[in-house]
Motif scaffolding. Structure first.
Motif, PDB file in Angstrom:
ATOM      1  N   PRO A   1       0.831  -1.199   0.000  1.00 15.97           N
ATOM      2  CA  PRO A   1       0.000   0.000   0.000  1.00 15.97           C
ATOM      3  C   PRO A   1       0.868   1.252   0.000  1.00 15.97           C
ATOM      4  CG  PRO A   1      -0.412  -1.329   1.971  1.00 15.97           C
ATOM      5  CD  PRO A   1       0.656  -2.008   1.187  1.00 15.97           C
ATOM      6  N   PRO A   2       0.344   2.347  -0.530  1.00 17.51           N
ATOM      7  CA  PRO A   2       1.128   3.580  -0.578  1.00 17.51           C
ATOM      8  C   PRO A   2       1.471   4.073   0.824  1.00 17.51           C
ATOM      9  CG  PRO A   2      -1.120   3.937  -1.370  1.00 17.51           C
ATOM     10  CD  PRO A   2      -0.972   2.479  -1.092  1.00 17.51           C
ATOM     11  N   GLY A   3       2.530   4.854   0.907  1.00 17.31           N
ATOM     12  CA  GLY A   3       2.924   5.450   2.175  1.00 17.31           C
ATOM     13  C   GLY A   3       3.732   4.513   3.066  1.00 17.31           C
ATOM     14  N   GLY A   4       4.125   3.355   2.548  1.00 19.74           N
ATOM     15  CA  GLY A   4       4.939   2.442   3.326  1.00 19.74           C
ATOM     16  C   GLY A   4       4.197   1.698   4.418  1.00 19.74           C
ATOM     17  N   GLU A   5       2.870   1.787   4.402  1.00 16.87           N
ATOM     18  CA  GLU A   5       2.081   1.094   5.423  1.00 16.87           C
ATOM     19  C   GLU A   5       2.134  -0.415   5.195  1.00 16.87           C
ATOM     20  OE1 GLU A   5      -1.855   2.652   5.878  1.00 16.87           O
ATOM     21  OE2 GLU A   5      -1.163   4.681   5.458  1.00 16.87           O
ATOM     22  N   PRO A   6       1.916  -1.197   6.278  1.00 21.82           N
ATOM     23  CA  PRO A   6       1.903  -2.650   6.098  1.00 21.82           C
ATOM     24  C   PRO A   6       0.728  -3.074   5.226  1.00 21.82           C
ATOM     25  CG  PRO A   6       1.807  -2.063   8.445  1.00 21.82           C
ATOM     26  CD  PRO A   6       1.719  -0.799   7.653  1.00 21.82           C
ATOM     27  N   GLY A   7       0.962  -4.073   4.415  1.00 22.60           N
ATOM     28  CA  GLY A   7      -0.096  -4.609   3.573  1.00 22.60           C
ATOM     29  C   GLY A   7      -0.410  -6.033   3.971  1.00 22.60           C
ATOM     30  N   LEU A   8      -1.067  -6.728   3.085  1.00 26.33           N
ATOM     31  CA  LEU A   8      -1.388  -8.133   3.273  1.00 26.33           C
ATOM     32  C   LEU A   8      -0.081  -8.915   3.401  1.00 26.33           C
ATOM     33  CD1 LEU A   8      -3.741 -10.282   3.105  1.00 26.33           C
ATOM     34  CD2 LEU A   8      -3.141 -10.481   0.687  1.00 26.33           C
ATOM     35  N   VAL A   9      -0.032  -9.843   4.339  1.00 25.23           N
ATOM     36  CA  VAL A   9       1.136 -10.707   4.499  1.00 25.23           C
ATOM     37  C   VAL A   9       0.681 -12.150   4.260  1.00 25.23           C
ATOM     38  CG1 VAL A   9       3.034 -11.433   6.001  1.00 25.23           C
ATOM     39  CG2 VAL A   9       2.117  -9.112   6.202  1.00 25.23           C
ATOM     40  N   PRO A  10       0.672 -12.563   2.999  1.00 25.57           N
ATOM     41  CA  PRO A  10       0.194 -13.907   2.694  1.00 25.57           C
ATOM     42  C   PRO A  10       1.241 -14.972   3.040  1.00 25.57           C
ATOM     43  CG  PRO A  10       0.861 -12.804   0.688  1.00 25.57           C
ATOM     44  CD  PRO A  10       1.014 -11.810   1.807  1.00 25.57           C
TER      45      PRO A  10
END
Length: 149
Positions: free
Chosen positions: A47-56
């Motif tokens: 995701p934009p802004g360096g935020e954590p995303g899905l960790v599959p």
């Protein structure tokens, strides 16, 4: 068992149905999150802004995708510390040698051609699921270069 979701990056609705059904028949309990193109996959993972995303627990990635192709998705996954250690299996109908070579060069953990016959696909999905979700010891989740406990 590695209980995180499986990210299936696939634009063909029939192949999505095939894959989800094969995981269900093989009694894989992991949620399957579907991204219909490379752009959607990257929005889940990075995701934009360096935020954590899905960790599959596993990314199943097609090569031929709309918007952003699978090889570019793989390159971006490997170049970002948030996703660099994710297991990525290229699962595609492509039999082009350059796709195989480039997939491994960009850091794919495995390259699997999709069988056309459902029973063969069922067997292949079972092997993938057992290995990547049960046998393989995943790398720690990396976020911003730091291992998450």
């Amino acid at each position: 068992m590695n209980g995180g979701p499986i990210l299936l990056v696939e634009d063909n609705p029939d192949d999505v149905l095939f894959t989800v059904r094969a995981f269900e028949k093989n009694k894989m309990q992991n949620e399957v999150v579907v991204a219909g193109d490379g752009e959607e996959a990257l929005s889940y993972l990075l995701p934009p802004g360096g935020e954590p995303g899905l960790v599959p627990s596993l990314v199943l990635l097609d090569v031929k995708l709309p918007k952003i192709d699978g090889l570019e998705v793989l390159r971006r996954i490997r170049s970002d510390p948030r996703t660099a250690a994710l297991p990525v299996v290229v699962l595609t109908t492509s039999s082009e040698e350059r796709d195989i070579v480039e997939s491994y060069r960009l850091g794919a953990n495995s390259f699997v051609r999709k069988p056309v016959v459902f029973n063969e696909f069922l067997d292949a999905t079972n092997v993938l699921g057992v290995y990547w979700l049960l046998v393989n010891e995943p790398a720690p989740s990396w976020r911003g270069g730091e291992a998450q406990a």
